[in-house]
Enzyme design. Structure first.
Site, mmCIF file in Angstrom:
data_model
loop_
_atom_site.group_PDB
_atom_site.id
_atom_site.type_symbol
_atom_site.label_atom_id
_atom_site.label_comp_id
_atom_site.label_asym_id
_atom_site.label_seq_id
_atom_site.Cartn_x
_atom_site.Cartn_y
_atom_site.Cartn_z
ATOM 1 N N CYS A 35 32.684 53.082 40.892
ATOM 2 C CA CYS A 35 33.815 53.470 40.050
ATOM 3 C C CYS A 35 34.006 52.559 38.842
ATOM 4 O O CYS A 35 34.811 52.865 37.972
ATOM 5 C CB CYS A 35 35.102 53.462 40.876
ATOM 6 S SG CYS A 35 35.504 51.811 41.471
ATOM 7 N N ASP A 37 35.381 49.587 38.868
ATOM 8 C CA ASP A 37 36.479 48.643 39.053
ATOM 9 C C ASP A 37 35.935 47.248 39.345
ATOM 10 O O ASP A 37 34.823 47.098 39.853
ATOM 11 C CB ASP A 37 37.393 49.101 40.199
ATOM 12 C CG ASP A 37 38.177 50.353 39.821
ATOM 13 O OD1 ASP A 37 38.214 50.673 38.628
ATOM 14 O OD2 ASP A 37 38.733 50.990 40.726
ATOM 15 N N CYS A 61 41.783 50.027 42.118
ATOM 16 C CA CYS A 61 42.765 50.974 42.653
ATOM 17 C C CYS A 61 43.619 50.323 43.746
ATOM 18 O O CYS A 61 43.392 49.173 44.143
ATOM 19 C CB CYS A 61 42.027 52.165 43.232
ATOM 20 S SG CYS A 61 41.130 51.724 44.727
ATOM 21 N N CYS A 105 35.811 50.884 48.019
ATOM 22 C CA CYS A 105 36.775 49.881 47.549
ATOM 23 C C CYS A 105 36.737 48.645 48.447
ATOM 24 O O CYS A 105 36.935 47.518 47.968
ATOM 25 C CB CYS A 105 38.181 50.475 47.531
ATOM 26 S SG CYS A 105 38.271 52.147 46.853
#
Ligand code: FES
Length: 153
Positions: A35, A37, A61, A105
């Site tokens: 992603c 991030d 996130c 994540c």
């Protein structure tokens, strides 16, 4: 059923160990290839190779916040060797589970911790079996699920 359980929501709304240790003994960043991030982990490690403090900053996130909050809780008080054994699956288990699309994540937290310990090892000349072949700049695929983010939006 709610997408996130209460524990995940609590670590998201009230994250532990947010920030950056200014005189850190080890610092590592990692950007998710899934992603984009980013996460920074900084560590304080004493002369007995025990992690006495850990902090995180993330441009990620809510699940990245919850994962890094939990992951830093898990490594404070542990030896460097013990911290190196922590996997993203253990972080997920401690959080009581994550939706499949958010598993990457937790990989962010696992990899950033390893990168911070790698930095500590480089600075101190220490070697750890768990870091053999570890490249902090290598992009790790999400090894727990295949995610097509085009389906998310
Ligand atoms: Fe990027 Fe969660 S870390 S979506």
């Amino acid at each position: 059923m709610a997408l996130y359980n209460d524990k995940v929501m609590d670590h998201f709304f009230n994250p532990h160990n947010v920030g950056e240790i200014p005189d850190a003994d080890g610092a590592g960043t990692y950007g998710s290839p899934v992603c984009g991030d980013m996460m920074l982990i900084t560590l304080k490690i004493d002369e007995n190779e025990k992690i006495t403090d850990a902090k995180f900053k993330t441009y990620g996130c809510g699940t990245a916040v919850a994962s890094s909050s939990m992951a830093t809780d898990m490594i404070i008080g542990k030896s460097v060797e013990e911290a190196l054994t922590i996997t993203n699956q253990q972080i997920i288990d401690e959080l009581g589970g994550l939706p499949a699309i958010k598993i990457h994540c937790s990989v962010l937290a696992e990899h950033a911790i390893k990168s911070a310990i790698y930095d500590y090892a480089q600075k101190t000349g220490k070697t750890y079996k768990a870091l053999e072949g570890f490249d902090p700049d290598r992009e790790e695929d999400d090894h727990s699920c295949q995610v097509d983010l085009t389906e998310e939006s």
